[in-house]
Design an enzyme around this catalytic site. Structure first.
Site, PDB file in Angstrom:
ATOM      1  N   HIS A  69     -19.290 -25.280  21.347  1.00  0.00           N
ATOM      2  CA  HIS A  69     -19.204 -26.708  20.759  1.00  0.00           C
ATOM      3  C   HIS A  69     -20.283 -26.870  19.858  1.00  0.00           C
ATOM      4  O   HIS A  69     -20.082 -27.110  18.508  1.00  0.00           O
ATOM      5  CB  HIS A  69     -19.159 -27.650  21.586  1.00  0.00           C
ATOM      6  CG  HIS A  69     -19.346 -29.119  21.310  1.00  0.00           C
ATOM      7  ND1 HIS A  69     -20.281 -29.778  20.757  1.00  0.00           N
ATOM      8  CD2 HIS A  69     -17.909 -29.869  20.979  1.00  0.00           C
ATOM      9  CE1 HIS A  69     -19.858 -30.767  20.383  1.00  0.00           C
ATOM     10  NE2 HIS A  69     -18.617 -31.224  20.290  1.00  0.00           N
ATOM     11  N   ARG A 127      -2.890 -13.226  -6.342  1.00  0.00           N
ATOM     12  CA  ARG A 127      -2.011 -12.723  -5.384  1.00  0.00           C
ATOM     13  C   ARG A 127      -0.820 -14.212  -4.990  1.00  0.00           C
ATOM     14  O   ARG A 127      -1.385 -15.125  -4.457  1.00  0.00           O
ATOM     15  CB  ARG A 127      -2.334 -12.383  -4.047  1.00  0.00           C
ATOM     16  CG  ARG A 127      -3.257 -11.124  -3.989  1.00  0.00           C
ATOM     17  CD  ARG A 127      -4.003 -10.975  -2.824  1.00  0.00           C
ATOM     18  NE  ARG A 127      -4.755  -9.770  -2.759  1.00  0.00           N
ATOM     19  CZ  ARG A 127      -6.079  -9.853  -3.137  1.00  0.00           C
ATOM     20  NH1 ARG A 127      -6.714 -11.053  -3.401  1.00  0.00           N
ATOM     21  NH2 ARG A 127      -6.832  -8.585  -2.954  1.00  0.00           N
ATOM     22  N   ARG A 144       0.350 -11.458  -9.957  1.00  0.00           N
ATOM     23  CA  ARG A 144       1.245 -10.550  -9.277  1.00  0.00           C
ATOM     24  C   ARG A 144       2.270 -11.176  -8.692  1.00  0.00           C
ATOM     25  O   ARG A 144       2.311 -12.046  -7.835  1.00  0.00           O
ATOM     26  CB  ARG A 144       0.581  -9.626  -8.289  1.00  0.00           C
ATOM     27  CG  ARG A 144       1.159  -8.524  -7.697  1.00  0.00           C
ATOM     28  CD  ARG A 144       0.637  -7.557  -6.764  1.00  0.00           C
ATOM     29  NE  ARG A 144       0.549  -8.350  -5.492  1.00  0.00           N
ATOM     30  CZ  ARG A 144      -0.306  -8.002  -4.395  1.00  0.00           C
ATOM     31  NH1 ARG A 144      -1.111  -6.737  -4.623  1.00  0.00           N
ATOM     32  NH2 ARG A 144      -0.649  -8.512  -3.397  1.00  0.00           N
ATOM     33  N   GLU A 158       0.335   2.018  -7.954  1.00  0.00           N
ATOM     34  CA  GLU A 158       0.248   2.269  -6.573  1.00  0.00           C
ATOM     35  C   GLU A 158       0.974   3.467  -5.943  1.00  0.00           C
ATOM     36  O   GLU A 158       0.912   3.563  -4.880  1.00  0.00           O
ATOM     37  CB  GLU A 158       0.109   1.015  -5.737  1.00  0.00           C
ATOM     38  CG  GLU A 158       1.476   0.414  -6.080  1.00  0.00           C
ATOM     39  CD  GLU A 158       1.405  -1.226  -5.555  1.00  0.00           C
ATOM     40  OE1 GLU A 158       0.595  -1.536  -4.812  1.00  0.00           O
ATOM     41  OE2 GLU A 158       2.172  -1.807  -6.036  1.00  0.00           O
ATOM     42  N   GLY A 181      -3.618   0.122  -7.559  1.00  0.00           N
ATOM     43  CA  GLY A 181      -3.741  -0.479  -6.346  1.00  0.00           C
ATOM     44  C   GLY A 181      -4.361   0.588  -5.389  1.00  0.00           C
ATOM     45  O   GLY A 181      -3.807   1.362  -4.913  1.00  0.00           O
ATOM     46  N   SER A 182      -5.758   0.763  -5.236  1.00  0.00           N
ATOM     47  CA  SER A 182      -6.042   2.007  -4.584  1.00  0.00           C
ATOM     48  C   SER A 182      -5.859   2.149  -3.277  1.00  0.00           C
ATOM     49  O   SER A 182      -5.560   3.152  -2.581  1.00  0.00           O
ATOM     50  CB  SER A 182      -7.648   2.185  -4.796  1.00  0.00           C
ATOM     51  OG  SER A 182      -8.285   0.963  -4.323  1.00  0.00           O
ATOM     52  N   ASN A 183      -5.671   1.010  -2.496  1.00  0.00           N
ATOM     53  CA  ASN A 183      -5.245   1.344  -1.064  1.00  0.00           C
ATOM     54  C   ASN A 183      -3.653   1.655  -0.909  1.00  0.00           C
ATOM     55  O   ASN A 183      -3.772   2.809  -0.138  1.00  0.00           O
ATOM     56  CB  ASN A 183      -5.198  -0.317  -0.446  1.00  0.00           C
ATOM     57  CG  ASN A 183      -6.437  -0.902  -0.302  1.00  0.00           C
ATOM     58  OD1 ASN A 183      -7.652  -0.180  -0.389  1.00  0.00           O
ATOM     59  ND2 ASN A 183      -6.435  -2.103  -0.114  1.00  0.00           N
ATOM     60  N   ASP A 184      -2.692   1.217  -1.599  1.00  0.00           N
ATOM     61  CA  ASP A 184      -1.515   1.943  -1.222  1.00  0.00           C
ATOM     62  C   ASP A 184      -1.660   3.387  -1.770  1.00  0.00           C
ATOM     63  O   ASP A 184      -0.774   4.319  -1.583  1.00  0.00           O
ATOM     64  CB  ASP A 184      -0.321   1.148  -2.050  1.00  0.00           C
ATOM     65  CG  ASP A 184       0.202   0.053  -1.107  1.00  0.00           C
ATOM     66  OD1 ASP A 184      -0.312   0.158   0.211  1.00  0.00           O
ATOM     67  OD2 ASP A 184       1.018  -0.805  -1.217  1.00  0.00           O
ATOM     68  N   CYS A 208      -7.846  -3.021  -8.866  1.00  0.00           N
ATOM     69  CA  CYS A 208      -8.021  -4.225  -8.050  1.00  0.00           C
ATOM     70  C   CYS A 208      -8.068  -3.788  -6.712  1.00  0.00           C
ATOM     71  O   CYS A 208      -7.898  -4.903  -5.875  1.00  0.00           O
ATOM     72  CB  CYS A 208      -6.834  -5.167  -8.320  1.00  0.00           C
ATOM     73  SG  CYS A 208      -5.057  -4.605  -8.110  1.00  0.00           S
TER      74      CYS A 208
END
Length: 791
Positions: free
Chosen positions: A411, A510, A558, A659, A680-683, A730
């Protein structure tokens, strides 16, 4: 048959998160998780706000409460406040529950028993307030929870006690101070099957000590979770990295007592043998399993989450008991404050857990009993064994808070963060009890960045307030860079805050955040129910907030990139979305926009963009297409855009998310249809390496620095530049790996887009990289890259 709006009870699987007005925050969230996620939520039902208001009117209680409140002249007079609130609660408890309302609750309880094949099951009865900005959401612990309740008569009585808890001293104090009518709020009671907790606790999908969202924070203790929330014990603390679910920090504390269920109902405290008290309350596997569930809940809600959980001793399975949006770092993410001139030659009195960051000085006021709260003076430092909701009036006056017990989710921690007050908790577990060392009247310095209380006023830690001189203003300097530094942004409400950052625009806005936070409903469902214009207006308003705040700097929106499972989670989505076993590689991005099943939804997005650019005059808004697999797809999409009046020109740019390997290999064929690319470096890494980025079992293989990824990026930059197209990135790689950002600069990338907290450091890094390139060119003695990144 009663409508949902006039029902007395509703089952969890009948509820959604937008039903706050019907059943309050807790109940609607339990319904949302039961209906829309795979979270293991114990089943149950909720009494409704309609039932509460019916009870208050049918019994004449509303008028009696008005009469009682007429005698409350000074809400800061704790004795007067306590007397009036006690009278109101007695009025509520003395009223007889209307027969039809009582019958509805009893029938639902019997049905719950029948569903699980158990007579008179044990349940928890949790209060749930209907207004998000009223006490239940604004401060922790303002309504009550009753555990291990059994039998119809007892459930009905506890529902009445929930109603009465709407008029605790702290709840009335808050509403009076905020100017809310006491009749604005209504109480729902969530009646939920008990989890027979072997261990329990709380987890946050953000590190609540500093606002970092890279990790999940889990607190755990033996028995029921109430002792964690109340701060009765200092719980075990775990920090789990989101990217790979690795446990990056583990602190096991002594937990001498636990709250356990009694066989005949109710709960009791139980002393724990010393060997077990020092043992971890959950295993590493359970820590990771909890983190995985937390990630799924966060992804579903689209925001940081505060989640209560338990491990059931009967089957050792995890149960999710509550989940709500985290209320502090979700509203604003504070910039980390650097503490300079820290020395080691000051006298350290006590150490504890840094629960709410900041530095404060003042006189100590030790309060061990809430009845002594009147002694507390504004500007003092509150020292107590553990705060309770009754102490909130004193906490609001304090410049800092220190407690003997508690963890990062107790709390004191939660309320202090909400109030923006430096707070240190759990001193007993880190050193010794603050209430034994610190005495009323002592002057101390509280360093809640590091969890240390120093003797006296430490001058070199406290910066004196100087009057600004008109002739001398110090401004942080950022060297100009040829490589533009852009910002990734999802929440439109943060645009104004971050607009002052030294960025060159928004490289990735996004759209999904607007859907999950403000709209909540599937676009095709809204079209079907005649509310297409509502979609356009809400999207346009959210997009415009960002474009207006950054104007004239460019903002790249996007288009929606939900997976089908995420679309299904929007209201009405089940009717329009398929069930895909691997929706990460399914019907997403560009493939939806021209599909007859979704094209009308895409047109709403285009009309929102057109409204922002033409009606609002924000010409700095541009667009980007995600997950486009073929050249044929982008041909179809640009045709649809032209039909809707969005045509590429000098003032309106269209970009493509790069991507998918096909985007790189066929870049020369994509070039005629776009003005540039955003990597999109992740995909891209996932698809180049064949490595599911959501699969923790192979996460160690996922690395954007892999040579194949670098060669692909270099090839794209070269191919795009040949036709005068720009290239941005990005993904997270430039933020996580400075050497990767250097590689991008060396290969001529045009833009690097990072999260707001990385804009300044990236700007400085890129300036340094560019200067190094110039120096290397002049001297001819630059270091050579051992990797050959040519295609």
């Amino acid at each position: 048959m009663r409508t949902r709006e006039e029902a007395y009870v509703l089952w969890f699987d009948e509820l959604r998160r937008e039903d706050v007005a019907l059943v309050g925050g807790k109940s609607s969230s339990l319904g949302e998780m039961t209906s829309k996620t795979k979270a293991p939520v114990p089943y149950g039902f909720a009494t409704t706000a309609y039932g509460y208001r019916y009870f208050m009117e049918a019994t004449g209680t509303n008028q009696k409460i008005r009469d009682a409140l007429a005698h409350l002249h000074d809400v800061d007079d704790s004795n007067e406040l306590s007397k009036v609130c006690k009278e109101i609660r007695e009025i509520i408890m003395a009223a007889s529950m209307p027969n039809d309302l009582q019958e509805a609750i009893e029938v639902a309880y019997d049905q719950l028993a029948k569903k699980i094949g158990e007579a008179d099951p044990f349940v928890a009865v949790r209060s749930s307030a209907t207004a998000e900005d009223l006490p239940d959401a604004s401060f922790a612990g303002q309504q009550d929870t009753y555990l291990n309740v059994r039998g119809k008569a007892e459930v009905v009585e506890k529902v009445k006690e929930c109603y009465a808890s709407c008029f605790t001293d702290r709840a009335v104090y808050y509403r009076e101070k905020q100017g809310f009518s006491h009749e604005e709020v209504a109480l729902s009671a969530a009646i939920q099957l008990m989890a027979f907790s072997k261990a329990a606790g709380v987890m946050f999908t953000v590190d609540i000590s500093n606002g970092s969202d890279e990790n999940i924070m889990i607190e755990a203790a033996w028995g029921l979770g109430e002792y964690v929330v109340q701060g009765t014990v200092t719980p075990d603390n775990f920090l789990v990295r989101k990217s790979d679910l690795a446990i990056v920090r583990k602190q096991i504390n002594r937990k001498p007592v636990e709250l356990i269920q009694k066989a005949d109902g109710g709960v009791e405290e139980h002393k724990i043998p010393d060997d077990r008290a020092h043992a971890p309350s959950i295993t590493d596997d359970q820590v990771k399993a909890l983190a995985k569930i937390a990630l799924a809940i966060e992804q579903h809600y689209g925001c940081y989450m505060d989640i209560e959980w338990a491990v059931d001793r009967r089957d050792d399975q995890i149960k999710i008991l509550q989940a709500r949006p985290e209320t502090v770092w979700s509203r604003k993410k504070k910039e980390k404050k650097e503490v300079s001139n820290m020395t080691t030659n000051h006298l350290v009195l006590v150490k504890g857990l840094p629960a709410s960051p900041g530095i404060a000085t003042g006189k100590v006021q030790v309060i061990l009993d809430p009845d002594d709260m009147d002694q507390f003076k504004a500007g003092d430092i509150l020292v107590t064994s553990m705060t309770s909701p009754d102490l909130v009036p004193a906490m609001k006056k304090a410049v800092a808070i220190i407690t003997d017990a508690g963890g990062m989710t107790c709390h004191a921690s939660i309320v202090s963060r909400e109030l923006g007050i430096p707070c240190i908790v759990g001193t007993k577990s880190r050193s010794q009890c603050a209430t034994e060392v610190l005495k009323t009247g002592m002057e101390v310095t509280v360093d809640a960045h590091n969890g240390i209380i120093y003797e006296g006023i430490v001058a070199d830690m406290i910066k004196p307030k100087e009057k600004p001189e008109a002739t001398s203003v110090q401004v942080e300097y950022f060297a100009p860079t040829a490589t533009k530094i852009m910002m990734n942004l999802g929440n439109p409400d943060l645009a104004e805050k971050y607009a002052s950052l030294p960025c060159d625009g928004v490289g990735l806005m996004r759209e999904e955040f607007i859907w999950t936070t403000f709209i909540h409903e599937h676009p095709l469902y809204m079209i079907k129910t005649g509310r297409a214009q509502e979609v356009i207006d809400q999207l346009a308003d959210g997009i415009a907030k960002v474009a207006r705040a950054l104007n004239p700097r460019p903002v790249v929106l996007r288009f929606s990139d939900f997976k089908s499972g995420e679309y299904r989670n929007l209201k009405g989505g089940e009717e329009f979305e398929p069930v895909e076993p691997s929706d990460l590689l399914g019907w997403r991005g560009a493939s939806r926009y021209y599909d007859p099943r979704y094209i009308e939804g895409f047109k709403l997005e285009l009309r929102a963009v057109k409204k922002v650019r033409e009606e609002f005059g924000l010409k700095n808004l541009h667009c980007m297409i995600p997950f486009c697999r073929t050249v044929g797809e982008i041909q179809k999409i640009t045709t649809i855009m032209q039909q809707e009046g969005l045509v590429r020109n000098d003032d309106f740019k269209l970009y493509l998310m790069a991507e998918i390997p096909a985007n790189i290999i066929l870049a020369d064929q994509f070039n005629p249809y776009v003005d540039g690319y955003s990597i999109g470096s992740n995909d891209l890494t996932m698809l180049l390496l064949g490595c599911d980025r959501n699969n923790e079992g192979i996460s160690y293989l996922f690395d954007e620095r892999n040579l194949a990824v670098k060669q692909a990026i270099r090839h794209l930059i070269e191919t795009a530049h040949q036709d005068g197209k720009t290239v941005s990135i990005c993904g997270q790689a430039p933020s996580v790996y400075p050497e990767f950002a250097q590689f991008l600069v060396q290969n001529g990338i045009d833009y690097i887009s990072v999260n707001p907290d990385m804009v300044k450091i990236t700007k400085k890094n890129v300036a340094s990289f560019e200067q190094r390139l110039i120096l290397d060119k002049v001297t001819g003695k630059g270091r050579k890259d051992p990797e050959d990144t040519t295609w």
